[in-house]
Design an enzyme around this catalytic site. Sequence first.
Site, short mmCIF file in Angstrom:
data_model
loop_
_atom_site.label_atom_id
_atom_site.label_comp_id
_atom_site.label_asym_id
_atom_site.label_seq_id
_atom_site.Cartn_x
_atom_site.Cartn_y
_atom_site.Cartn_z
NE ARG A 48 -1.98 -1.25 3.70
CZ ARG A 48 -1.50 -0.34 4.51
NH1 ARG A 48 -1.74 0.95 4.29
NH2 ARG A 48 -0.76 -0.67 5.56
CE LYS A 190 -5.71 -4.08 5.55
NZ LYS A 190 -6.39 -4.72 6.71
CG HIS A 210 -6.21 -4.26 11.48
ND1 HIS A 210 -4.90 -3.85 11.47
CD2 HIS A 210 -6.33 -5.10 10.42
CE1 HIS A 210 -4.26 -4.41 10.47
NE2 HIS A 210 -5.11 -5.18 9.82
CB SER A 228 3.32 -6.69 10.44
OG SER A 228 4.07 -7.62 9.72
CE LYS A 232 -3.69 -9.69 12.49
NZ LYS A 232 -4.26 -8.48 11.86
CB THR A 233 -1.54 -15.14 11.02
OG1 THR A 233 -1.90 -13.90 10.41
CG2 THR A 233 -2.03 -16.28 10.18
CG ASP A 247 -6.66 -8.29 8.19
OD1 ASP A 247 -5.80 -8.12 9.06
OD2 ASP A 247 -6.80 -7.52 7.23
NE ARG A 312 0.28 -9.02 2.52
CZ ARG A 312 -0.26 -8.79 3.69
NH1 ARG A 312 -1.26 -9.55 4.13
NH2 ARG A 312 0.18 -7.81 4.45
#
Length: 521
Positions: A48, A190, A210, A228, A232-233, A247, A312
Amino acid sequence: MKKNLLTNPTLHYQSKVDTLYEQTIELELGKITDNGALWVNTGKFTGRSPENKFIVKDAITKDTVNWGGFNNPTDPQYFKPLKNKMLTYLEQQKEVWIRDAFACAEVTYQLPIRLYTELPWSALFANNMFIRPTEAQLVDFEPEWQIIHAPNFKANPIIDGTAAENFSIISFTEKTILIGGSAYTGEIKKGIFTVLNFILPNLKNILSMHCSANMGERGDVSLFFGLSGTGKTTLSADPKRKLIGDDEHGWSNHSIFNFEGGCYAKTINLSSENEPDIFNAIKFGALLENQILIEGTNKVDYGNASITENTRVSYPIDYIQNIVTPSVAVQPSNIFFLTCDAYGILPPISKLNTAQAMYQFISGYTAKIAGTEEGIKSPKATFSSCFGAPFMPLHPGVYAKLLGEKIELNHCHVWLINTGWSGGAYGTGKRMSLPNTRKMIEAVLNNTIDQGGYEDFPVFNFKVPKQVNGVDSKILQPENTWEDKAKYIAERINLANLFQKNFKSFEDSLDISIINSGPSY
């Protein structure tokens, strides 16, 4: 198809996945990998561009958006001419792909979206990431928001009021997102997330978040917030619990619900051993972005970051077997804030009261380590309000107030989990053991965490459990893991100062109870 903006190009509406594959290959825009996924290169932009993202400052937004930081204003006079230039550009193309979809799994709050794009694989991304309408729903589909997506269209900053040739601009009056000059698909995802982060809290009293979310066998729901690199994942992917989403979520008065219909996961260094759910989801229908294919083959080298570290994959959420269907669940019981404290100061697990939770939520702390960004040689504190500052158009206090109210109403327990360093900072200490972190979270989820009682963590004033089943009690108070106790105490004060300095910009509009819940000494 109603309310179509284009008349001249061949329009591909709701193309099937195999057709989007064929069209991408025919246009020489991608390749099929050995596992059946479609691979593409997004070109110049592989992430982004928050500095080139704008919100139109008009009657709806001028007094509600928290201007500054990531919320860049643009004048309404630029929006319609730029929109018309983009539509003229798309009218001149031979083909345009149109995708209708929804955001928000909770039907009451579903947002109908229409994407216009010049790339077939961008339409595949939208199919993967948003909620897919049924044939019956498409009959009378009326888009409330539209995304005009033209990666090969470049703005003239002087004429169009942008900062560069690439741009993402949101108009809440026009209910339109313009994306040009960049093919990175995260701008699509996003953009809608930013829209929901304005609409839901501001108009519907729903906390937009988020975070990832999962549900246990008893129906208990947990939320995982983290920037990041905090885990979290990894930590929300629990074989004993079903995934609600990875997410973006909303928290209403009666439910937790996923905003999306898919997952957009990083693939750098991906392996079947470390991330089996993601690895196994890379198959026909998945869209891979910016990986390197091994020369002479169609096999992906997941460890190769030659194009970008931000490789990704997008895929529909039902590519994950252990999921909640639909992606809606009851109120949460536990909330986990994840931080990778590379200074080695914070405890591996702490219990927060409501005001502390609001303070930590607004702070959104983690610490980057050497190698994560150019020029970082030692740990560097990073604060991102609400664990997602680039996507939050309202003042962080708005989201924190909703969080506090919902925590109190639902008697939620809030935990700060440090997945970073222990026994010293990065380079001296050791990374927290993942098995130990899992045992701590498991102790929370099986309600054994309270059995040994708590003691205070100085300066930050958290409650730290005295014992956790299967974990050496020594590591629960980080000072115990440092050889140089005096240095630890000094470094704890230094970290507290960083928190206080960051929080100064938020204090004017916050309740004193939140301000006083930060570190003090």
